[in-house]
Design a protein around this motif. Structure first.
Motif, PDB file in Angstrom:
ATOM      1  N   SER A 206      65.112  44.773  59.742  1.00 52.44           N
ATOM      2  CA  SER A 206      65.363  43.937  58.563  1.00 52.44           C
ATOM      3  C   SER A 206      66.438  42.899  58.847  1.00 52.44           C
ATOM      4  CB  SER A 206      65.735  44.802  57.356  1.00 52.44           C
ATOM      5  OG  SER A 206      64.696  45.715  57.068  1.00 52.44           O
TER       6      SER A 206
ATOM      7  N   THR B 259      51.852  53.810  46.551  1.00 52.52           N
ATOM      8  CA  THR B 259      50.818  52.785  46.485  1.00 52.52           C
ATOM      9  C   THR B 259      51.002  51.781  47.613  1.00 52.52           C
ATOM     10  OG1 THR B 259      50.648  53.020  44.090  1.00 52.52           O
ATOM     11  CG2 THR B 259      49.879  50.938  45.017  1.00 52.52           C
ATOM     12  N   ILE B 260      49.878  51.299  48.111  1.00 53.62           N
ATOM     13  CA  ILE B 260      49.891  50.246  49.130  1.00 53.62           C
ATOM     14  C   ILE B 260      49.327  48.975  48.500  1.00 53.62           C
ATOM     15  CG2 ILE B 260      48.940  49.500  51.344  1.00 53.62           C
ATOM     16  CD1 ILE B 260      49.011  53.158  50.686  1.00 53.62           C
TER      17      ILE B 260
ATOM     18  N   THR C 263      51.576  44.131  54.299  1.00 56.11           N
ATOM     19  CA  THR C 263      51.234  45.449  53.774  1.00 56.11           C
ATOM     20  C   THR C 263      52.494  46.033  53.147  1.00 56.11           C
ATOM     21  OG1 THR C 263      49.543  45.734  55.467  1.00 56.11           O
ATOM     22  CG2 THR C 263      50.330  47.726  54.372  1.00 56.11           C
TER      23      THR C 263
ATOM     24  N   LYS D 104      67.322  45.542  47.819  1.00 56.18           N
ATOM     25  CA  LYS D 104      67.207  45.250  49.248  1.00 56.18           C
ATOM     26  C   LYS D 104      66.014  45.990  49.825  1.00 56.18           C
ATOM     27  CE  LYS D 104      71.790  43.783  50.517  1.00 56.18           C
ATOM     28  NZ  LYS D 104      72.811  43.785  51.584  1.00 56.18           N
ATOM     29  N   ILE D 105      65.091  45.217  50.326  1.00 58.44           N
ATOM     30  CA  ILE D 105      63.884  45.836  50.875  1.00 58.44           C
ATOM     31  C   ILE D 105      63.986  45.947  52.396  1.00 58.44           C
ATOM     32  CG2 ILE D 105      62.553  44.784  48.997  1.00 58.44           C
ATOM     33  CD1 ILE D 105      61.219  43.023  51.210  1.00 58.44           C
ATOM     34  N   GLN D 106      63.069  46.722  52.970  1.00 57.54           N
ATOM     35  CA  GLN D 106      62.891  46.736  54.427  1.00 57.54           C
ATOM     36  C   GLN D 106      61.725  45.829  54.769  1.00 57.54           C
ATOM     37  OE1 GLN D 106      62.912  51.315  54.788  1.00 57.54           O
ATOM     38  NE2 GLN D 106      63.513  50.586  56.802  1.00 57.54           N
TER      39      GLN D 106
ATOM     40  N   ILE E  48      59.008  48.795  51.322  1.00 59.38           N
ATOM     41  CA  ILE E  48      58.823  48.367  52.713  1.00 59.38           C
ATOM     42  C   ILE E  48      57.730  47.316  52.770  1.00 59.38           C
ATOM     43  CG2 ILE E  48      57.983  49.100  54.981  1.00 59.38           C
ATOM     44  CD1 ILE E  48      59.301  51.818  54.446  1.00 59.38           C
ATOM     45  N   LEU E  49      58.044  46.225  53.453  1.00 60.40           N
ATOM     46  CA  LEU E  49      57.013  45.220  53.730  1.00 60.40           C
ATOM     47  C   LEU E  49      56.792  45.158  55.230  1.00 60.40           C
ATOM     48  CD1 LEU E  49      57.722  42.034  51.580  1.00 60.40           C
ATOM     49  CD2 LEU E  49      55.821  43.621  51.318  1.00 60.40           C
ATOM     50  N   ASP E  50      55.578  45.395  55.633  1.00 64.73           N
ATOM     51  CA  ASP E  50      55.205  45.314  57.038  1.00 64.73           C
ATOM     52  C   ASP E  50      54.265  44.120  57.180  1.00 64.73           C
ATOM     53  OD1 ASP E  50      55.127  47.417  59.575  1.00 64.73           O
ATOM     54  OD2 ASP E  50      53.388  46.120  59.442  1.00 64.73           O
TER      55      ASP E  50
ATOM     56  N   ASP F  52      64.376  50.998  45.104  1.00 61.67           N
ATOM     57  CA  ASP F  52      65.186  51.398  46.256  1.00 61.67           C
ATOM     58  C   ASP F  52      64.373  51.853  47.455  1.00 61.67           C
ATOM     59  OD1 ASP F  52      67.678  50.896  45.016  1.00 61.67           O
ATOM     60  OD2 ASP F  52      67.390  52.711  43.815  1.00 61.67           O
ATOM     61  N   ASP F  53      63.068  51.704  47.370  1.00 61.72           N
ATOM     62  CA  ASP F  53      62.246  52.195  48.476  1.00 61.72           C
ATOM     63  C   ASP F  53      61.035  51.297  48.666  1.00 61.72           C
ATOM     64  OD1 ASP F  53      62.138  53.973  50.535  1.00 61.72           O
ATOM     65  OD2 ASP F  53      61.983  55.746  49.272  1.00 61.72           O
TER      66      ASP F  53
ATOM     67  N   TYR G 157      54.524  48.885  51.047  1.00 61.68           N
ATOM     68  CA  TYR G 157      54.560  50.309  50.691  1.00 61.68           C
ATOM     69  C   TYR G 157      55.558  50.486  49.553  1.00 61.68           C
ATOM     70  CZ  TYR G 157      52.200  50.934  55.169  1.00 61.68           C
ATOM     71  OH  TYR G 157      51.302  50.873  56.200  1.00 61.68           O
TER      72      TYR G 157
ATOM     73  N   THR H 149      59.528  44.270  58.252  1.00 62.45           N
ATOM     74  CA  THR H 149      59.285  44.110  59.689  1.00 62.45           C
ATOM     75  C   THR H 149      58.123  43.159  59.930  1.00 62.45           C
ATOM     76  OG1 THR H 149      59.868  46.441  59.961  1.00 62.45           O
ATOM     77  CG2 THR H 149      58.914  45.318  61.867  1.00 62.45           C
TER      78      THR H 149
ATOM     79  N   LYS I 125      56.711  52.802  45.795  1.00 62.49           N
ATOM     80  CA  LYS I 125      56.580  54.034  45.020  1.00 62.49           C
ATOM     81  C   LYS I 125      56.346  53.656  43.575  1.00 62.49           C
ATOM     82  CE  LYS I 125      58.950  56.932  48.337  1.00 62.49           C
ATOM     83  NZ  LYS I 125      60.207  57.574  48.774  1.00 62.49           N
TER      84      LYS I 125
END
Lengths: 342, 342, 342, 342
Positions: D207, D302-303, D245, D228-230, D173-175, D170-171, D247, D232, D249
């Protein structure tokens, strides 16, 4: 009335940027330029783009007569800066562009920089130079510590949100892309055109970048509790510019309102229409910051993007803005140059 | 005293560059901005880097009340420019940045541009806008024709040499590298980043580039005989800048002396120390020209290299310099910005 | 049958390019990689783009057992190369990529490189490695000297014209734009991204570039009389590629015919349709050369433009092509990779 | 044995990249090239870098005799692709590079692409072309849908982590930073060199990028619940490459182990030593993916960073890898080219 200016460390990019900006300043006059390794050379030799200016020949900083200087910019490398500044006249107004006086806590300084500070008293005296948030202290300061360029960009996004209490303080990510001039004029393999152009990479991954020391200090002070963000910088194939993409948990409208309120009267910070985001192209060569807010498709999550020029607003432009305050000059003097696009 | 300025064709790069420069001009005020295809939009929409400026909304040129305008810059495409200018008030001072009024001879115009000129009378009235060589005529002119950016660069090298009689007029080669902004904001496949970055190519090879019309006109007039040079432009992967490498037959010292004499009192033209050559990096974003001379290993042959910023000194900066003269303002007003490096 | 290959100087760009090409070679196997300053490291550490290859760990060249090597590429800096090669087994087949064995005349070597040659005998033994023009000698050679990348480009234009007698030998100008990888991986200020991107400049102006030693040697030999050309290189903001624009006096059609005849059966040299000129974009990452001819507007003058990839056809690709000949392998083996565009 | 290949949509970048790769393929032969808007032209006219190849002249796709074609690549724009493919012979093996057959659910398709699908039956038949995760289905498929380039990059990071259950679903993020060739050869203002070089900006913020349809489909299927990811994306000033990149958990060591296990036997996916992160420079022009894992200073975060070439592994290389499987050829055939660096 004219103010007499000295620049120590004039042979690096931030030194050259100071000179570029002061060239159109209405009342500052450059009286001395120091660069110990290039003393005796003209600025035209070191930076041919400044050839047309009538500038003093480079000297060592020890050769400067500071009795005739109203304010000194110090654009030296870290560690060297604290050593030099500790030997300058105690009455001299100084804007330091290095990292040496950004952290107020000697222990934090040692954690991030690895050595004991050589001028702890001055470290405590220094005012943190993020103009929009320390304006009054800067105006009365003798020694102002310029912020990190990444640290400035992140703070333009996050300070108003922390103050307004509109975001979750335990889940903040800053993803940055930084132009190469932020690394200075040093000879490193990864800064060569052949290595750096036409691609990108992350560095200091895992939230290990030194500018996190500034984030920790400033955000925790602001929040009245410990705030630790995640922060990943990337090195992009462009010379000037930082784009920070912030991922926060909070309502986009409230976040946008907090930013608009914070920057409503600021001459250099532009909050874009809600839903638009900025580009580093549009601040290049200028002292402006562009910030934009977008709601994510996931409820309660918001993206805030900020762009500024690392050499100007992120370093030398900020330094000049602070110097204007310290000398009682119009804050925007020499800084209203429009961005250089394309 | 303030001069009221209008810009027609404000949605292209030269229009934006004019606005960037006028933003720091001490006495010019932009009263009207026209771009017929984008009328009704704000400049912030068309050029976000100008967002911080308080500028009039874009209108059509027909909507401008020219009775309150002291000088109008016309930054329209070729052919459109002559049509529009022929309809403007005959008393209006105009600096045209297009190619339409550069050639005085209607036949030469037709040869290079392929069509009959639509305003032959005005074509004859127009003064050629190479400031350093037409300063007096420009100061008294109503209509000034901005030069081609390549044409300007080549003339800074060659005019003093032709005048001084120090080179062979029958064996002159100009090899140019041009930044991409010279092609404007038009949507062409070869101007895409993916096509243009990371390489270079020649174009208009065989001395077919239209700026040769200007070289032919000006050099022949200067020499009192026909002078036809060879000229090959190349498109380089950079946005601003022209580097012209001139190959001439003549003694390097005499050539250097001729250039030094010609530009000794010019505020924007810098002749480098003999044996040094310039770089476009060091004039980027500025109105300065750097020129350097080197003797070839072959006796009697000399290389002269010149660098300028095509958008600024090659176009909009020149236009502003001319406007200053036409309005009796200090010639350098708004133009002393130092180059933006790196 | 497999040929065993060693590369000395594997930590530079030409070494890496050799490995990239040999990775798809049908019969070459890399047995040893030397880089004395990085001995003990893996190639993945030195060049992460080669990570997926199963390559030997870097050693010092003294550690290589040459008895099991069929051919050794030597990609060392100038001067170092002659010292090392003079100590290698006398029976070892060697392709040298440095400048050390390009000039056959010790006096010419000293003139251009400033020092006495340390291995004069080998200097005389070496075959000049411009494959298309020394194919037979190369096939039988023990030591082949790779050409300068600029020198190769210029010769692809001029050799057929000199041989065919279609140009004036006393009035030849080569104007080059060179990508930055030609300068190697060395740490020099002017090679930094911040200094080099977004602009261009000439260097070695006045026909002082060392590759002129090769032009003088080869063109004079070909013409049977002294031929001295003018040659100005420029450093462009791109990594790979050389574009040479040649200005000659001669009829364009005859020149085009001479080039077409010379290269009709060459697998890597493409003469474009008459009137078209090439772009470095279209040879990037490949062993191909594109050449095009255009008649100038001035009668009897012609422009010939050539493009190649300095690291590949200008250096490591040429070296591999020569190695194929020396080992009796298909000349094009490992070299038919199409250019990498965009 | 030779396989006969057709490419429809050969005038775009992915078409050209297919040809570049097939040029060194041991058994594929290009029998037909279609580009309806450029039918009748040679590939040398459309893409001069392919000049040296002996390729069929461009035709319309209707002119192709598919009875002699073993496999057809379809590199058309979205929407056009489904229309054309629905008219091709039902027995023809097809690898589609467009977005048209990536989403299996017609409703999801309409949500992300705005229109009803014109070939719903084929939409359901198509196999999702992320080779490493659909290898068996692809080998037996008639129609394979190439993935989005961003979608591929993100999945290389996240699929093994979701499968292994080592991250919070649930957390996420793909940048991303994307090279400009991903936008194709279309004429858009923001793709011009003058607009795009020397800076960066985010796009599809919040998103809203279409590749999220693929992430939603694939990650939810994999997890057995909605994920569902975020995400950008940013547009960077380089032509080839995507750097993602991520991000997440979860514990870094477990994440690293999951990736190492997933890709242990994959020829094209390289997991870097723990703590290192990749660069797009080192995969440019190749079919390789580099992935690296770093623990954040914040416990439990973790990245993960991944790099690939959007045109190759993200599109045409993937397509060729899939075609190899579909035709029973060695999966790596034509794809082992080392990256082109610098």
């Amino acid at each position: 009335m004219t103010q007499s200016i000295a620049i120590i460390g004039a042979s690096g990019y931030t030194g050259a940027e100071l000179i570029r900006l002061i060239a159109t300043h209405p009342s500052f006059e450059i009286k001395a330029l120091a660069a110990n390794s290039k003393a005796g050379q003209s600025m035209a030799q070191v930076f041919p783009h400044l050839r047309q200016l009538d500038l003093p020949t480079l000297v060592t900083w020890e050769q400067i007569d500071f009795s005739e200087i109203d304010l000194c910019f110090c654009a030296l490398p870290h560690k060297t800066s604290q050593e030099v500044i500790s030997k300058l006249p105690k009455s001299l107004k100084i804007v330091d562009l290095s990292a040496d006086f950004r952290l107020r806590d000697p222990a934090a300084y040692k954690t991030w920089y690895g050595n004991d500070h050589a001028a702890v008293d001055m470290q405590k005296e220094a005012v943190y130079g993020l103009t929009e948030f320390y304006r009054d202290e800067i105006a009365g300061a003798r020694l102002v510590a310029g912020t990190g360029c990444n640290a400035a960009t992140g703070q333009y996004i996050l300070r108003p949100l922390i103050t307004a209490g509109v975001i979750d303080l335990d889940d903040i990510i800053l993803d940055l892309q930084c132009g190469v001039s932020g690394a200075g004029r040093s000879l490193k393999e990864n800064l060569l055109h052949a290595e750096l152009s036409e691609g990108t990479n992350a560095y200091a991954v895992g939230s290990t970048h030194r500018h996190l020391g500034e984030f920790d200090q400033e955000f925790s002070k602001l929040a009245g509790r410990e705030v630790k963000i995640q922060f990943t910088p990337h090195l992009g194939p462009f010379n000037r510019g930082i784009l920070a993409t912030g991922y926060v948990k909070g309502e986009a409208e409230a976040i946008n309102m907090a930013l608009e309120a914070a920057y409503a009267n600021e001459p250099f910070v532009e909050v874009l229409p809600f839903g638009e985001t900025p580009s580093t192209h549009h601040v290049r060569g200028s002292n402006f910051v562009h910030i934009g807010v977008v709601a994510d498709r996931l409820p309660g999550r918001t993206i805030v993007v900020a762009a500024l020029d690392n050499l100007c607003k992120g370093s030398s432009g900020q330094a000049l803005q602070n110097a204007n305050l310290m000398l009682g000059v119009e804050e925007t003097a020499g800084l209203m140059l429009a961005p250089c696009f394309p």
